[in-house]
Design a protein around this motif. Structure first.
Motif, mmCIF file in Angstrom:
data_model
loop_
_atom_site.group_PDB
_atom_site.id
_atom_site.type_symbol
_atom_site.label_atom_id
_atom_site.label_comp_id
_atom_site.label_asym_id
_atom_site.label_seq_id
_atom_site.Cartn_x
_atom_site.Cartn_y
_atom_site.Cartn_z
ATOM 1 N N VAL A 23 4.887 60.283 43.886
ATOM 2 C CA VAL A 23 4.405 58.846 44.660
ATOM 3 C C VAL A 23 5.679 58.909 45.559
ATOM 4 C CG1 VAL A 23 4.171 56.537 44.813
ATOM 5 C CG2 VAL A 23 3.347 57.860 42.848
ATOM 6 N N VAL A 25 7.984 57.244 48.295
ATOM 7 C CA VAL A 25 7.742 55.797 49.014
ATOM 8 C C VAL A 25 8.829 56.065 50.439
ATOM 9 C CG1 VAL A 25 7.366 54.564 47.281
ATOM 10 C CG2 VAL A 25 9.689 55.192 47.719
ATOM 11 N N VAL A 27 11.993 54.005 52.763
ATOM 12 C CA VAL A 27 12.938 52.833 53.131
ATOM 13 C C VAL A 27 12.939 52.512 54.550
ATOM 14 C CG1 VAL A 27 15.142 51.891 52.678
ATOM 15 C CG2 VAL A 27 14.167 53.355 51.055
ATOM 16 N N GLU A 123 25.715 47.664 42.742
ATOM 17 C CA GLU A 123 24.141 47.906 42.994
ATOM 18 C C GLU A 123 23.753 47.256 44.301
ATOM 19 O OE1 GLU A 123 21.345 49.637 42.565
ATOM 20 O OE2 GLU A 123 19.699 48.170 42.347
ATOM 21 N N ARG B 94 19.949 54.158 53.369
ATOM 22 C CA ARG B 94 18.580 54.029 53.185
ATOM 23 C C ARG B 94 18.153 55.556 52.399
ATOM 24 N NH1 ARG B 94 15.021 54.075 57.241
ATOM 25 N NH2 ARG B 94 16.610 54.917 58.607
ATOM 26 N N HIS B 118 15.416 46.372 42.413
ATOM 27 C CA HIS B 118 16.021 47.733 43.090
ATOM 28 C C HIS B 118 15.180 47.841 44.139
ATOM 29 C CE1 HIS B 118 18.363 51.455 44.325
ATOM 30 N NE2 HIS B 118 17.209 52.015 44.462
ATOM 31 N N TYR B 122 15.590 47.408 48.589
ATOM 32 C CA TYR B 122 15.535 48.769 49.440
ATOM 33 C C TYR B 122 14.310 48.437 50.417
ATOM 34 C CZ TYR B 122 19.567 51.306 47.759
ATOM 35 O OH TYR B 122 20.679 51.603 47.185
ATOM 36 N N VAL B 124 10.974 48.813 49.662
ATOM 37 C CA VAL B 124 10.087 49.829 49.289
ATOM 38 C C VAL B 124 8.797 49.054 49.575
ATOM 39 C CG1 VAL B 124 9.049 51.200 47.350
ATOM 40 C CG2 VAL B 124 11.531 51.219 47.745
ATOM 41 N N ARG B 132 5.132 54.054 41.692
ATOM 42 C CA ARG B 132 6.611 54.954 41.714
ATOM 43 C C ARG B 132 7.380 54.539 40.692
ATOM 44 N NH1 ARG B 132 9.067 59.348 43.320
ATOM 45 N NH2 ARG B 132 11.264 59.136 43.516
ATOM 46 N N ARG B 165 16.408 54.464 38.392
ATOM 47 C CA ARG B 165 16.465 53.455 39.407
ATOM 48 C C ARG B 165 16.947 54.147 40.826
ATOM 49 N NH1 ARG B 165 20.880 48.902 38.931
ATOM 50 N NH2 ARG B 165 22.261 50.601 39.179
ATOM 51 N N MET B 168 13.979 55.290 42.737
ATOM 52 C CA MET B 168 12.958 54.465 43.000
ATOM 53 C C MET B 168 12.622 54.672 44.407
ATOM 54 S SD MET B 168 10.983 52.697 41.101
ATOM 55 C CE MET B 168 10.419 51.397 41.961
ATOM 56 N N HIS B 169 13.609 54.923 45.257
ATOM 57 C CA HIS B 169 13.376 54.791 46.699
ATOM 58 C C HIS B 169 13.198 55.998 47.484
ATOM 59 C CE1 HIS B 169 17.494 54.467 46.113
ATOM 60 N NE2 HIS B 169 17.718 55.180 47.390
ATOM 61 N N SER B 170 12.723 57.010 46.720
ATOM 62 C CA SER B 170 12.781 58.369 47.071
ATOM 63 C C SER B 170 13.803 58.634 48.092
ATOM 64 C CB SER B 170 11.352 58.629 47.736
ATOM 65 O OG SER B 170 10.309 58.396 47.004
#
Ligand SMILES: Nc1ncnc2c1ncn2[C@@H]1O[C@H](COP(=O)(O)OP(=O)(O)O)[C@@H](O)[C@H]1O
Ligand SMILES: [Mg+2]
Lengths: 301, 346
Positions: A23, A25, A27, A123, B94, B118, B122, B124, B132, B165, B168-170
């Motif tokens: 999957v 995604v 940003v 973070e 990003r 997260h 970002y 997503v 994801r 984590r 998570m946003h590839s």
């Protein structure tokens, strides 16, 4: 590109029965909407954390009761004569509301120190969002949590003979939201510089306690000795307690003399400061401290 | 893999494979008097697992922080995923995922809440977050624990969750700063399995640091860093080949005679180390038959070992990485205590 799905070899895909596609995604670029979203997320996290912290919720409930009934009832025995028939608990009610909100706001702001200590601040700081969004989210989150505290105290109004009149409730609610915001902004501003929890709490106590005692939360602000009158007028909390007390007293049926003595209103060189200006002072201070906090956090690596 | 990529309509493919994911030129960082990084140059190819190996205090974290926009360089440039780390900070952010040396999870939130937060931070697409999240959590074997508060996790689980984590946003580049520090050998091993799986399953470049020599072997290429400079950069095999000589240890009936014979017949200087005759020679395995034929002293056992990365480090810096670590041990203890107390308080 953002939703490319590619078949994968069985060896890597079968781990734990995972779906066999990646999957992917994407940003998006930073935008005004993404900043608003970031503010919302940071705000929401404060609320989630508050909800999962039972001790803090318990403190929230117990502390105002303690202040109001133990302190109020205790002092009442001493001062029955000079309050002209007004229950002392009623008199100190606005002050107690303020101090409860202040303590809660202070602890909310402290969470930024914990976040730094436990690394979570990082973070947030490396996300593709502005630092200002994070700081604003923190302040709004802390202010919201502190406002819950204020609402709880508001609910207790009847127990100390403060009527549940809509204008009074709304006015006091709005004032305590402003106060909650200003104190959280102050705390976040301090937290930008002071990274140790103990020092942070020390500084906050050192500022908040004198502010509380000088503000007139526990005494009328007229006829004070000169030095105290000056300090009182310089204390920002004065301008949160006073309009609240005016609101409360305007809904009480008491003698003019009691009103005159207990609710004299803040004066500058014998000019009566209007309640709206007082509220404006609290907001302005909150905004200035927010701006300093944003500036400080943006300047750090 | 290459077949399916060729068949797919790929007009939108961003960059040709030869485009480096990270380009660093003359990068420097000083903290007042301390020159933490003193001008480093390197490139990381897209899809590579690139490692930074060096003792504590070498400047690895500082370099990683500059590459991921957390620290502003004092000099030089760095480009990550095609964007300059100073001028295009947000574009870099990003496109990268980060796993820090210290944990940066919110212990009061559940694993799922941490990942969702997260993803939202970002931006997503919300329709893809669930799928994801499941994917990255299954990859690190934590899907069943998604509803547990993170403070109940072990150190290894936290680290795995942080890797999930970070993905998570590839991101196109994943930075891992000492991903295995403070973990037991078995957990370290499993973290490495995840990193290798990742390399195969996602199109991602991995940049990581470590001060464990054995771990650097897992990287496609490594840069060895010491006192703020890169002293060597190549694949682990090539670096070890540069050192050349293998190490041979023999046990004999008469060590003194063996040493004399080695010098006389092969012109090799041997020493007695840990109770055995030890010496270095290129292509050691090929030498063993000659040794038996010509030494003239009965041999009871032979062991041939390849050069290690520690030998590489030593050949470039003159001291062993362990010695460097020992001499800076107070620093190291401090780090370990931070790790431990951080874990205990959560
Ligand atoms: N924020 C800082 N302020 C001052 N000195 C620092 C800071 N960060 C790192 N250093 C110094 O820079 C050097 C390199 O540190 P670091 O990059 O953390 O090394 P490594 O990650 O390889 O252990 C060390 O001497 C360290 O003390
Ligand atoms: Mg480091």
């Amino acid at each position: 590109m953002s939703t490319t799905i590619e078949p994968r070899s069985a060896a890597t895909a079968d781990r734990g029965g995972a779906p066999s596609e990646i999957v992917r995604v994407h940003v998006p670029q930073r935008s005004f909407a993404s900043e608003l979203r970031a503010i919302k997320i940071v705000w929401k996290r404060e609320l989630i954390r508050y909800r999962s912290d039972r001790i803090r919720i318990a403190t929230t409930l117990v502390q105002p009761l303690l202040f109001l009934f133990v302190l109020g009832s205790g002092l009442q025995t001493l001062s029955a004569a000079s309050t002209h028939g007004v229950d002392l608990k009623t008199f100190i009610y606005p002050g107690i509301l303020c101090i409860s909100v202040m303590f809660t706001a202070m602890f909310s702001a402290a969470s930024i120190v914990w976040d730094r200590e436990f690394g979570f601040l990082r973070e947030m700081m490396v996300a593709p969002v502005r630092r200002s969004s994070i700081v604003i989210g923190k302040c709004l989150g802390g202010a919201t949590v502190a406002s819950f505290q204020g609402v709880i105290v508001l609910c207790l109004a009847g127990l100390v003979h403060v009527p549940y009149a809509p204008t009074l409730i709304l006015g006091v609610f709005a004032l305590q939201v402003l106060l909650a915001f200003a104190i959280t902004a102050f705390g976040v501003m301090v937290a930008a510089r002071i990274t140790q929890m103990q020092s942070f709490m020390g500084v906050m106590q050192m500022v908040v306690m004198p502010m509380f005692f000088i503000s007139g939360a526990l005494f009328p602000v007229s006829g004070l000795p000169g030095w105290l009158a000056v300090l009182n007028r310089l204390d920002p909390l004065t301008y949160a307690v006073d309009p609240m007390r005016r609101l409360v007293f305007s809904h009480l049926h008491i003698s003019p003399i009691a009103r005159h003595i207990l609710d004299p209103g803040v004066t500058w060189w014998s000019w009566h400061v209007p309640a709206l200006l007082e509220a404006g002072i609290v907001v302005a201070l909150g905004l200035v401290m927010l701006a300093i906090a944003i500036w400080e956090f943006s300047a750090t690596d | 893999m290459s077949r399916s990529a060729a068949e797919a309509p790929e007009q939108h493919r961003a960059a040709p494979a030869s485009n480096p994911a990270i380009v660093v030129r003359g990068l420097e960082k000083s903290f007042g008097e301390v020159r933490a990084v003193r001008g480093v140059d390197f490139e990381v190819e897209t899809g590579e697992v690139f490692g930074f190996l060096g003792p504590n205090g070498a400047g690895k974290t500082t370099t990683i922080n500059m590459c991921c926009t957390l620290t502003t360089p004092s000099g030089g440039t760095a480009t990550v995923a095609g964007h300059d780390v100073v001028r295009e900070r947000d574009d870099v952010r990003r496109n990268i995922g980060l796993v820090f040396q210290e944990t940066t999870l919110d212990g009061y939130l559940t694993a799922e809440q941490n990942l969702r937060l997260h993803a939202e931070l970002y931006g997503v697409q919300s329709s893809l977050v669930q799928a994801r999240m499941r994917q990255v959590m299954e990859m690190v074997g934590l899907w069943e624990r998604k509803d547990s508060p993170v403070r109940t996790f072990s150190g290894g689980m936290k680290r795995r969750l942080e890797i999930a984590r970070g993905l998570m946003h590839s991101p196109r580049v994943l930075f891992l700063d000492e991903p295995t520090i403070g973990l037991d050998p078995q957990t370290r091993r499993s973290i490495w399995d995840y990193i290798r799986t990742l390399k195969e399953s996602e199109e991602i470049t991995i940049f990581m640091t470590t001060h464990y020599m054995d771990e650097a072997e897992w990287c496609d290429r490594i840069a060895i860093m010491d006192q703020g400079v890169i002293v060597a950069l190549d694949s682990p095999a090539a670096l070890k080949a540069q050192v050349g000589a293998d190490r041979i240890r023999i046990e004999t009936d008469d060590d003194e005679a063996a040493i004399a014979a080695l010098l006389e017949r092969f012109e090799i200087e041997a020493v007695i180390s840990e109770g055995a005759v030890t010496f270095r020679i290129p292509s050691g395995e090929a030498f063993v038959p000659r040794l038996f034929e010509q030494l003239g002293v009965p041999i009871r056992s032979v062991s041939v070992s390849r050069p290690t990365l520690d030998d590489v480090f030593m050949s470039h810096t003159g001291s062993s990485i362990r010695d460097v670590e020992e001499s800076g041990s107070s620093d190291r203890n401090k780090i370990m205590m931070q790790v431990m107390s951080g874990g205990g308080r959560r």
